[in-house]
Write an enzyme that holds these catalytic residues in place. Structure first.
Site, PDB file in Angstrom:
ATOM      1  N   ILE A 155       0.838  -1.204   0.000  1.00 26.01           N
ATOM      2  CA  ILE A 155       0.000   0.000   0.000  1.00 26.01           C
ATOM      3  C   ILE A 155       0.870   1.250   0.000  1.00 26.01           C
ATOM      4  CG2 ILE A 155      -1.770   1.289   1.254  1.00 26.01           C
ATOM      5  CD1 ILE A 155      -2.980  -1.333   2.120  1.00 26.01           C
ATOM      6  N   ASP A 156       2.005   1.226   0.683  1.00 25.95           N
ATOM      7  CA  ASP A 156       2.933   2.359   0.609  1.00 25.95           C
ATOM      8  C   ASP A 156       3.354   2.626  -0.830  1.00 25.95           C
ATOM      9  OD1 ASP A 156       3.071   3.207   3.231  1.00 25.95           O
ATOM     10  OD2 ASP A 156       4.849   2.048   3.726  1.00 25.95           O
ATOM     11  N   ILE A 157       3.738   1.569  -1.545  1.00 23.22           N
ATOM     12  CA  ILE A 157       4.191   1.737  -2.927  1.00 23.22           C
ATOM     13  C   ILE A 157       3.060   2.284  -3.801  1.00 23.22           C
ATOM     14  CG2 ILE A 157       4.970   0.506  -4.987  1.00 23.22           C
ATOM     15  CD1 ILE A 157       7.143   0.853  -2.905  1.00 23.22           C
ATOM     16  N   GLY A 160       2.511   5.916  -3.062  1.00 24.57           N
ATOM     17  CA  GLY A 160       3.521   6.746  -3.715  1.00 24.57           C
ATOM     18  C   GLY A 160       3.198   6.975  -5.174  1.00 24.57           C
TER      19      GLY A 160
END
Length: 399
Positions: A169-171, A174
């Site tokens: 989810i971070d990727i 981003g």
């Protein structure tokens, strides 16, 4: 690198840490933006995340901070916060991932910065967004994986929930932040004004559930874990050959027909209940059990050769050593090597946008040492003279 890239001339102030924000700004740096990374005197948390480390430098930090300048500032000192405010007045984009309301303490929230720069695109990345009952809760990728549905559908059917092996989810957040920034910069051409982007890991994680979320909204279905199988396509999963696992992805009825003939079992086509994907989904357990017996009878590479010859999608399951050893990785240039001020040459993962025909993504320079560009950034962005910078350094306002 080309003299002019897609984002040449765009100045980005990066106040984000860890992964979602830094991954976004690294992508934009690869596309030619000038990115000034604002760090505390202790540096981005990921500088200390590891192992692996190489001479004290962490692989995690190196993965998301290529092409940036590092300016280390103490925001708790009013003079430090004022420097960032002045830098924001000259920026096109500001990216931050502080908790809701934190930057207001330093006079660096959107409402304050907009007073000095109405053209600024200001991105706030948080766990749950700027409103709602969870707005004040911290956002960690694994927590959001738990709360957005992906862990409910990942793992074996009779096993425990599983997270994705990277900070998925971070990727995605981003990437979504980069998309929002580019949209806002394009709109600015017409309006002359920037805007505020409230982006949350929660929203992105739910959005990324895609067809499974749509199936629930349309039919009330609650998808469950099914290992490496697919809820709507069969056979579309891993199988174990005599010596190793491989992935089989039969995407339509014609591929299924070719697959069963390639593996020497035409009776699996002659059975009318298997001829359509809907029928195969209904007969999933029976069909998969028959295929498991078949594939256990020969080696992985033997099956892959037959399936490839028949035009059926199938692949070995590679670890990262296998990924970077694959000739396709070399053909696509998936490793970028850059000189680092401390480590010599450092390999990094290439930007997938490097194949744009006129303005491809290109590596600028290696991820910076903490405060490596403090002096040059203050000189170039704010035109401060050496004596002023020396005093700020001596008094610990900057590092």
């Amino acid at each position: 690198s080309p003299a002019v890239q897609a984002l040449s001339g765009i100045k980005i102030l990066d106040l984000s840490r860890v992964l979602a924000g830094p991954f976004c700004t690294q992508m934009l740096a690869d596309l030619g933006a000038e990115v000034l990374k604002i760090e505390s005197p202790q540096g981005d948390d990921t500088r200390r995340w590891g192992p692996p480390f190489r001479e004290g430098e962490s692989a995690y930090f190196l993965s998301a901070n290529r092409g940036k300048q590092s300016l280390a500032i103490d925001l708790k000192d009013p003079r430090g916060a004022n420097l960032v405010r002045r830098l924001a007045a000259r920026a096109d984009v500001l990216v931050e991932n502080f908790k809701c309301g934190d930057l207001q303490r330093f006079g660096l929230d959107y409402d304050a910065i907009r007073q000095v720069n109405k053209r600024l695109v200001y991105v706030s990345i948080t766990g749950f967004g700027q409103n709602g009952p969870r707005a004040s809760e911290p956002g960690y990728d694994v927590v959001l994986q738990a709360m957005t549905g992906i862990m409910s559908v990942t793992g074996d059917a009779d096993g425990e929930p599983r997270k994705v092996g990277v900070a998925w989810i971070d990727i995605l957040t981003g990437m979504m932040a980069a998309t929002g920034i580019l949209a806002a910069l394009n709109e600015r051409h017409a309006s002359g004004e920037g805007q505020y982007i409230d982006l949350s890991l929660f929203d992105v994680g739910v959005m990324a559930m895609a067809n499974l979320a749509q199936s629930h909204l349309m039919a009330g279905a609650v998808p469950r874990r099914m290992g490496n199988g697919h809820p709507q396509i069969v056979p579309y999963q891993t199988f174990r050959a005599a010596d190793d696992w491989f992935m089989l992805a039969v995407g339509n009825d014609d591929q299924y027909r070719r697959m069963v003939h390639a593996v020497g079992h035409p009776e699996l086509w002659e059975d009318a209940s298997y001829r359509t994907n809907a029928g195969r989904v209904d007969s999933r357990e029976e069909l998969v059990a028959r295929l498991e017996i078949i594939f256990a009878g020969d080696s992985r590479d033997a099956w892959l050769q037959r399936l490839k010859a028949a035009g059926v999608p199938a692949a070995p399951i590679l670890d990262l050593k296998g990924v970077f050893s694959d000739p396709q990785a070399a053909a696509r240039g998936l490793t970028w090597t850059l000189p680092h001020p401390k480590l010599g040459n450092v390999d990094g993962v290439a930007n997938a946008l490097q194949h744009m025909s006129r303005t491809p993504a290109r590596p600028g320079f290696a991820p910076p040492m903490l405060g490596q560009h403090t002096r040059s950034a203050l000189e170039n962005w704010l035109s401060l003279d050496s004596a002023v910078i020396d005093r700020l350094l001596e008094e610990g306002v900057v590092v």
